[in-house]
Design a protein around this motif. Structure first.
Motif, short mmCIF file in Angstrom:
data_model
loop_
_atom_site.label_atom_id
_atom_site.label_comp_id
_atom_site.label_asym_id
_atom_site.label_seq_id
_atom_site.Cartn_x
_atom_site.Cartn_y
_atom_site.Cartn_z
N ASN A 197 34.06 51.91 51.45
CA ASN A 197 33.60 53.32 51.36
C ASN A 197 34.65 54.45 50.76
OD1 ASN A 197 31.08 52.49 52.41
ND2 ASN A 197 31.11 53.08 54.46
N ARG A 198 35.78 54.23 51.37
CA ARG A 198 36.79 55.24 50.82
C ARG A 198 37.08 54.74 49.30
NH1 ARG A 198 36.50 59.09 53.76
NH2 ARG A 198 38.57 59.84 53.05
N GLU A 199 37.09 53.69 48.81
CA GLU A 199 37.40 53.25 47.48
C GLU A 199 36.10 53.78 46.73
OE1 GLU A 199 39.92 49.04 48.38
OE2 GLU A 199 37.65 49.01 48.01
N GLN A 200 34.82 53.71 47.29
CA GLN A 200 33.84 54.19 46.45
C GLN A 200 34.09 55.62 46.24
OE1 GLN A 200 30.45 52.42 48.53
NE2 GLN A 200 31.14 50.47 48.01
N LEU A 201 34.44 56.37 47.31
CA LEU A 201 34.46 58.00 47.25
C LEU A 201 35.38 58.08 46.29
CD1 LEU A 201 34.23 59.02 50.86
CD2 LEU A 201 32.75 59.53 49.00
N LYS A 204 34.65 58.41 42.57
CA LYS A 204 33.57 59.41 42.37
C LYS A 204 34.38 60.72 41.77
CE LYS A 204 29.80 57.85 45.49
NZ LYS A 204 28.90 57.26 44.04
N ALA A 205 35.66 60.62 42.03
CA ALA A 205 36.56 61.88 41.95
C ALA A 205 36.50 62.15 40.20
CB ALA A 205 37.95 61.77 42.25
#
Length: 218
Positions: A197-201, A204-205
């Motif tokens: 989930n952190r990698e997916q966020l 999105k940066a």
């Protein structure tokens, strides 16, 4: 009928699960969400020490060591305004909520009694008392296996019977990774989901270009 435009508030909290069966044992919802959440990550690297004369390129040997700390407010004021509907708050203030959080940091009296009985009966090897696995739930995207490393509480106000009616609880947690729990465990699976989930966020940066940094190439 009154229709409110305010979004439903999601509460943060802690879930206790059986470390062997992954069954939910208890859900602890915070009375009020913390105003701040401090997270610290320290990378795990192989090779040279930070104080060495020569630094080596970063080579990760495992997930970062992440710690999370926050303060939780506990208050009985709202319940005491309606004593007929909140008999426990009238009788004990917020002492039950404090005791529940305290229980995360030590074995139960039943576990201690069992160990004593085993010792008295001559058991040569007594297994350490296994605690439930804790999950910090901070929204649907952050369900994190953790270990409580410290807990403190400051009781700030009391009723006439000296039951606490307002307090601040401070919790420090260490995130448990697949290094600690293994890939096959429920906790290990939850950590991998958290990491993904952190990698997916991060993906999105908004990307930047080299020209943003004032250079044309590296």
């Amino acid at each position: 009928m009154t229709i409110s435009s305010s979004p439903k508030l999601t509460k943060g909290g802690i879930v206790l699960i059986d470390p062997e069966t992954a069954q939910v044992q208890r859900v602890i919802a915070l009375q009020y969400n913390a105003e701040s959440l401090k997270r610290e990550l320290k990378s795990q690297e192989s090779g040279g020490d930070a104080g060495a004369d020569r630094a080596e390129p970063t080579r990760f040997k495992g997930p970062a060591v992440e710690t999370i700390s926050f303060e939780a407010d506990l208050d009985a004021t709202d319940q005491l305004e309606f004593p007929d509907q909140n008999a426990a708050a009238v009788a004990y203030g917020i002492a039950p909520q404090i005791a529940l959080l305290e229980s995360l940091s030590q074995p139960s009296s039943a576990q201690l009694g069992k160990v004593n009985s085993q010792a008295s009966s001559g058991t040569l090897e007594i297994a350490p008392m296994l605690a439930p696995l804790l999950l910090l739930v901070w929204g649907a995207g952050r369900v994190i296996p953790v270990k409580l490393t410290s807990f403190s509480v400051t009781e700030e106000a009391f009723d006439p019977a000296l039951n606490p009616i307002h307090a601040k609880a401070s919790l420090s947690l260490r995130v448990l990774t697949v290094d600690d729990l293994g890939f096959a465990s429920k906790g290990g699976s939850l950590f991998m989901t958290y990491l993904q989930n952190r990698e997916q966020l991060a993906a999105k940066a908004q990307p930047a270009s080299l020209s943003t940094l004032g250079v044309t190439g590296v």
